[in-house]
Design a protein around this motif. Structure first.
Motif, PDB file in Angstrom:
ATOM      1  N   UNK A   1      -2.865   7.016 -12.311  1.00  0.00           N
ATOM      2  CA  UNK A   1      -1.461   7.062 -12.744  1.00  0.00           C
ATOM      3  C   UNK A   1      -0.655   6.001 -11.995  1.00  0.00           C
ATOM      4  N   UNK A   2      -1.259   4.842 -11.761  1.00  0.00           N
ATOM      5  CA  UNK A   2      -0.615   3.799 -10.968  1.00  0.00           C
ATOM      6  C   UNK A   2       0.157   2.869 -11.897  1.00  0.00           C
ATOM      7  N   UNK A   3       1.456   2.756 -11.668  1.00  0.00           N
ATOM      8  CA  UNK A   3       2.329   1.974 -12.545  1.00  0.00           C
ATOM      9  C   UNK A   3       3.057   0.864 -11.811  1.00  0.00           C
ATOM     10  N   UNK A   4       2.870   0.757 -10.503  1.00  0.00           N
ATOM     11  CA  UNK A   4       3.506  -0.299  -9.727  1.00  0.00           C
ATOM     12  C   UNK A   4       2.546  -0.746  -8.645  1.00  0.00           C
ATOM     13  N   UNK A   5       2.735  -1.975  -8.200  1.00  0.00           N
ATOM     14  CA  UNK A   5       1.839  -2.539  -7.197  1.00  0.00           C
ATOM     15  C   UNK A   5       2.462  -2.411  -5.815  1.00  0.00           C
ATOM     16  N   UNK A   6       1.846  -1.571  -4.980  1.00  0.00           N
ATOM     17  CA  UNK A   6       2.238  -1.434  -3.576  1.00  0.00           C
ATOM     18  C   UNK A   6       0.981  -1.713  -2.771  1.00  0.00           C
ATOM     19  N   UNK A   7       0.931  -2.859  -2.110  1.00  0.00           N
ATOM     20  CA  UNK A   7      -0.322  -3.324  -1.548  1.00  0.00           C
ATOM     21  C   UNK A   7      -0.883  -2.430  -0.459  1.00  0.00           C
ATOM     22  N   UNK A   8      -0.027  -1.691   0.239  1.00  0.00           N
ATOM     23  CA  UNK A   8      -0.528  -0.821   1.299  1.00  0.00           C
ATOM     24  C   UNK A   8      -1.109   0.482   0.770  1.00  0.00           C
TER      25      UNK A   8
END
Length: 681
Positions: free
Chosen positions: A365-372
Motif C-alpha cells: 500500500x505504498x503511495x509515496x517515496x520515503x527513502x528511510x
C-alpha cells in the motif's frame, strides 16, 4: 537506489508534456496518434511479443514465466494508438514499446488469445484525481462477447510529480528550489524575479497493472475484449499490454502447519499477522513447513522469518495484503511507516538462514517515496535461502537486502509497480543468484547491486526481464567483485538512466576482480540527461567517485534500437581529470540501430573492441571527446581494434583506422537520426 544520498543527483530532467485534464482529473494522452478512431484497426490474428519485440530477436534471453505478451497497439481497437514517443513525462514514453492505446467511454481493444488461458494481466493508466491521490474506474472484460466481468482500475498507486523524491500533489510547489531547473534554466531561489513553474510539474509513473482470473479456461483463438463502459465512473483509459496465461490449480500441502489452524482469516477482514507468527513458531518446533491456503490475508507489518519454509497455493491464489501504517515514533532504522513484508533478521543480529518463501503474492500500500522507510516486499538479511514464484506489487522496493549475507536464490518472481527499485543487493551480498524474474514499472533501478560500505561479490543476475523502469536503470552495478550480468532482456528505460549501468557512485566500494556482462539484449534504451544535455548509452559506464579499472568484459550483448548511442563511457565534469575508465573489453557485440553513435567516450581511459558489428548508425561511429582538454596528442581515451569490427551507417565503417587509437572526433551533441526497427541479423 532508495536512499537520500541520491538527492544531489536528482535535479532537472526532461521537460515535456504536461498534464492536461482528461475526463476526471489529470492525465496527458501523450503524443501522436498513428490512426484515426472512426473504425476498428489492428491485427485480428494474435501478435505475440517480448518487450514489444519479435520473440525471435531475443530467443534465449530474458525471463520465461509462462505468460504470453500482446501489445495493445497490435490488437483490434477503435481507440487511439498513441506514440511512438520516448520523451519523458508522456504516456507513450512509459509504455512498453513506447506505444499504447487510449480508449474513451464506449471504445474497446480486443486481443485474440494465442494459446489456452484462464488468467490475464492488464497494464493500464487512468487519470489522477484533480488534487492527487488517484481515482477508480471500471473496465469491462468479455471473452467472445460473453461472460462479462468488470475490473476496477485504480490510479491510487500511480501519478507522482515534482522533483525527487516526488510528491503525490499535482499542485505542489518545487520540493527543492535551490536545485537547477532545466525548465527555466535557473536556480529558482537565486533568481529574481522567481520563475513561474507550470503545474503539475513533471508528472510521471503513470501506469499500473491488474490481474484477473477468468473463471474457466479459454482456447487459442478466443477473443478477450477490454471496453471502457459508458456508465458512471468511466474515464479515458490507456491500455498498454495484456499478458495471458494458463495458471495451474492451487497447490495443496497436507503435511504442514496450516495457518488456518492458528486463526488466520482468508477473507482479509481480520489481521492475520499474529496467526502467521504462531504458525511459524509451531512449524519450527515441529520441523514442518507453513502452508497458506487460497485467500487474501490482511497483514500490516513485517513478518520476521528465520529457519522456516512458507508456501502458498500459488501467487494467483494466496495473497498477503496490507495497509501502510504510520509509526508512533521513528524506528531505529528511521522508518516512519511499516507495512506488509517478509523480513529476515537484521545482519547486525546475525541475519536469518534457511528461509524459503514460495507461491504467494504480496500486495502493498505504498503511495509515496520515503527513502528511510522499510516497506519492502522482502527485506533484511537471508543466507542459504530461496525466494520463488512470488508476485510483489505496490511495495517500495520488491526485494531489498542488507548484508552481510550469502547464498540466496531468487527465481521465477514477478515484481511490478514499485515506488523505488525492483530488487537491490545492498552491501555485502555474496554468492547469490537472481534468475528468471520479471521486473516491470519500477520507480528506480530494476535490478541493482549496490556495494555501499561493503562490497557485493560473486553474484549473478541471469535471464531476467526488466521493462520500463520509470527512473534510472534497468540493471545497475555499483562497485563489487567478480559479479556477472548475463542473458537478461532490458527494455524502455524512461529517464535518467540506461539499460545497463556500471557506476562508481553513491559511495560504492571500488570494482575489483572482474565484471562479466554477457549475452544481454537491450532495446529502446538510453535516455536524455538534461543536466548534461546529452543522450545516454544503452550501456553506460560512469566514473564519478573512483576510477573504474577492474577487468570488465562485455561479450555477446545485443544493443537494439538505442535512442542515442549504444556504448557510453563518461566521467562527471568536476572529476574529468581525476578519474578514468580502463580495462573494458567489448567482444562479439551486435549494434542494430543507434540514434547517434556506437561509442561515445567522454572520459580518459581505454577500451578494446573485437567482432563488434554495427548497422543503422545515426552519426559517426565513434564520438571521442576524451576529457575535453583536446590536447595536440589526441583524445585522452584510446580505442584498440582487435579485428572483426564491421558495419556502420551513413558515414561509413563505424570503427575506421583513422579513428585509432585516439583521434578526437568530438561532436558534443550530435543530431539524432531515428533508426529503423530491429530485424533479424
Amino acid at each position: 537506489m532508495t536512499r537520500s544520498s541520491r538527492n544531489a543527483w536528482r535535479r532537472a530532467v526532461a521537460v515535456v508534456a504536461v498534464a492536461a485534464g482528461i475526463g476526471v482529473g489529470i492525465g496527458p494522452l501523450g503524443a501522436t496518434a498513428e490512426a484515426g478512431t472512426a473504425s476498428a484497426k489492428g491485427a485480428a490474428r494474435p501478435v505475440v511479443t517480448r518487450a514489444a519485440l519479435d520473440p525471435a530477436l531475443v530467443k534465449g534471453r530474458g525471463a520465461d514465466l509462462g505468460f504470453v505478451e500482446q501489445e495493445a497497439e497490435n490488437a483490434v481497437t477503435d481507440g487511439e494508438v498513441i506514440g511512438p514517443d520516448r520523451t519523458a513525462y508522456t504516456l507513450p514514453a512509459e509504455a512498453s514499446g513506447r506505444r499504447a492505446v487510449t480508449l474513451r467511454p464506449g471504445q474497446y481493444v480486443e486481443f485474440t488469445l494465442p494459446s489456452a488461458a484462464n488468467a490475464i494481466t492488464v497494464r493500464y493508466s487512468i487519470p489522477d484525481a484533480p488534487g492527487g491521490g488517484g481515482i477508480t474506474a471500471p473496465l469491462d472484460v468479455t471473452v467472445d462477447g460473453r461472460a462479462r466481468r468488470t475490473m476496477t482500475l485504480t490510479s491510487q498507486y500511480a501519478w507522482l510529480y515534482n522533483q525527487y523524491p516526488f510528491s503525490n500533489d499535482p499542485q505542489a510547489g518545487l520540493l527543492h528550489d535551490d536545485w537547477w531547473i532545466t525548465e527555466c534554466g535557473c536556480v529558482p531561489n537565486a533568481t529574481t524575479p522567481a520563475p513561474a513553474i507550470s503545474k503539475p510539474f513533471r508528472p510521471n509513473h503513470f501506469y499500473d497493472e491488474q490481474r484477473l482470473l477468468l473463471g474457466r479456461t479459454y482456447k487459442a483463438g478466443d477473443r478477450v475484449r477490454l471496453t471502457v463502459p459508458t456508465r458512471a465512473g468511466a474515464v479515458p483509459t490507456t491500455v498498454d499490454l495484456l499478458d495471458s496465461q494458463l495458471v495451474a490449480p492451487p497447490r495443496v500441502s497436507l503435511l504442514a502447519a496450516n495457518v488456518l489452524a492458528f486463526g488466520a482469516d482468508p477473507t482479509g477482514r481480520r489481521d492475520s499477522a499474529g496467526a502467521l507468527d504462531k504458525a511459524i513458531a509451531f512449524a519450527r518446533r515441529a520441523h514442518l513447513k507453513v502452508y497458506v491456503p487460497p485467500g487474501t490475508y490482511q497483514v500490516n507489518r513485517h513478518i520476521i522469518v528465520d529457519d522456516v519454509t512458507i508456501e502458498g497455493a500459488g501467487s494467483w491464489y494466496t495473497v498477503f495484503k496490507g495497509k501502510e501504517v504510520a509509526l508512533d515514533s521513528p524506528a531505529p532504522d528511521n522508518s516512519v511507516h511499516t507495512g506488509v513484508g517478509f523480513y529476515g533478521k537484521d545482519a547486525s543480529a546475525g541475519g536469518s538462514r534457511d528461509v524459503h518463501l514460495s507461491g504467494f503474492a504480496i500486495e502493498g500500500d505504498v503511495r509515496e517515496r520515503i527513502d528511510t522507510d522499510q516497506v519492502n516486499g522482502v527485506g533484511g538479511a537471508m543466507s542459504d535461502s530461496t525466494i520463488d514464484g512470488l508476485y510483489i506489487h505496490h511495495t517500495k522496493v520488491g526485494l531489498w537486502f542488507d548484508g552481510p549475507m550469502s547464498n540466496l536464490r531468487i527465481t521465477n518472481n514477478v515484481i511490478t509497480d514499485q515506488i523505488a527499485d525492483g530488487l537491490n543487493f545492498h552491501t555485502g551480498v555474496t554468492d547469490s543468484v537472481v534468475r528468471n524474474n520479471l521486473v516491470r514499472n519500477s520507480g528506480d533501478d530494476g535490478l541493482a547491486m549496490w556495494s555501499e560500505r561493503t562490497g557485493n561479490a560473486r553474484n549473478t543476475f541471469d535471464r531476467n526481464t526488466v521493462q520500463t523502469p520509470v527512473l534510472a536503470n534497468g540493471i545497475a552495478i555499483y562497485g563489487g567483485t567478480d559479479n556477472t550480468v548475463s542473458g537478461n532482456l532490458i527494455a524502455d528505460p524512461v529517464r535518467e538512466g540506461s539499460a545497463l549501468q556500471v557506476g562508481s557512485r553513491f559511495g560504492a566500494e571500488p570494482f575489483t576482480g572482474h565484471l562479466w556482462i554477457t549475452g544481454n539484449t537491450t532495446v529502446r534504451a538510453g535516455t536524455y540527461e538534461l543536466n548534461w544535455n546529452i543522450g545516454l548509452g544503452a550501456i553506460w559506464f560512469y566514473a564519478l567517485e573512483r576510477n573504474i579499472d577492474a577487468d570488465i568484459r562485455v561479450t555477446g550483448d545485443h544493443f537494439l534500437d538505442s535512442t542515442y548511442n549504444a556504448i557510453m563511457l563518461v566521467a562527471d565534469w568536476p572529476v574529468k581529470d581525476t578519474y578514468s575508465i580502463r580495462n573494458v573489453h567489448f567482444k562479439d557485440i551486435r549494434v542494430d540501430g543507434t540514434g547517434t553513435s556506437v561509442v561515445s567516450a567522454r572520459v580518459a581511459g581505454s577500451a578494446t573492441f573485437e567482432n563488434v558489428d554495427a548497422r543503422n548508425v545515426g552519426a559517426v561511429g565513434v564520438n571521442n571527446c576524451g576529457s575535453f582538454n583536446f590536447p595536440a596528442t589526441g583524445s585522452e581515451f584510446s580505442l584498440t581494434d582487435l579485428g572483426g569490427n564491421d558495419g556502420g551507417g551513413t558515414t561509413g565503417p563505424w570503427l575506421g583506422a583513422w579513428q585509432l587509437p585516439n583521434t578526437i572526433t568530438c561532436d558534443d551533441r550530435p543530431p539524432v537520426v531515428a533508426p529503423p526497427g530491429p530485424a533479424p541479423w
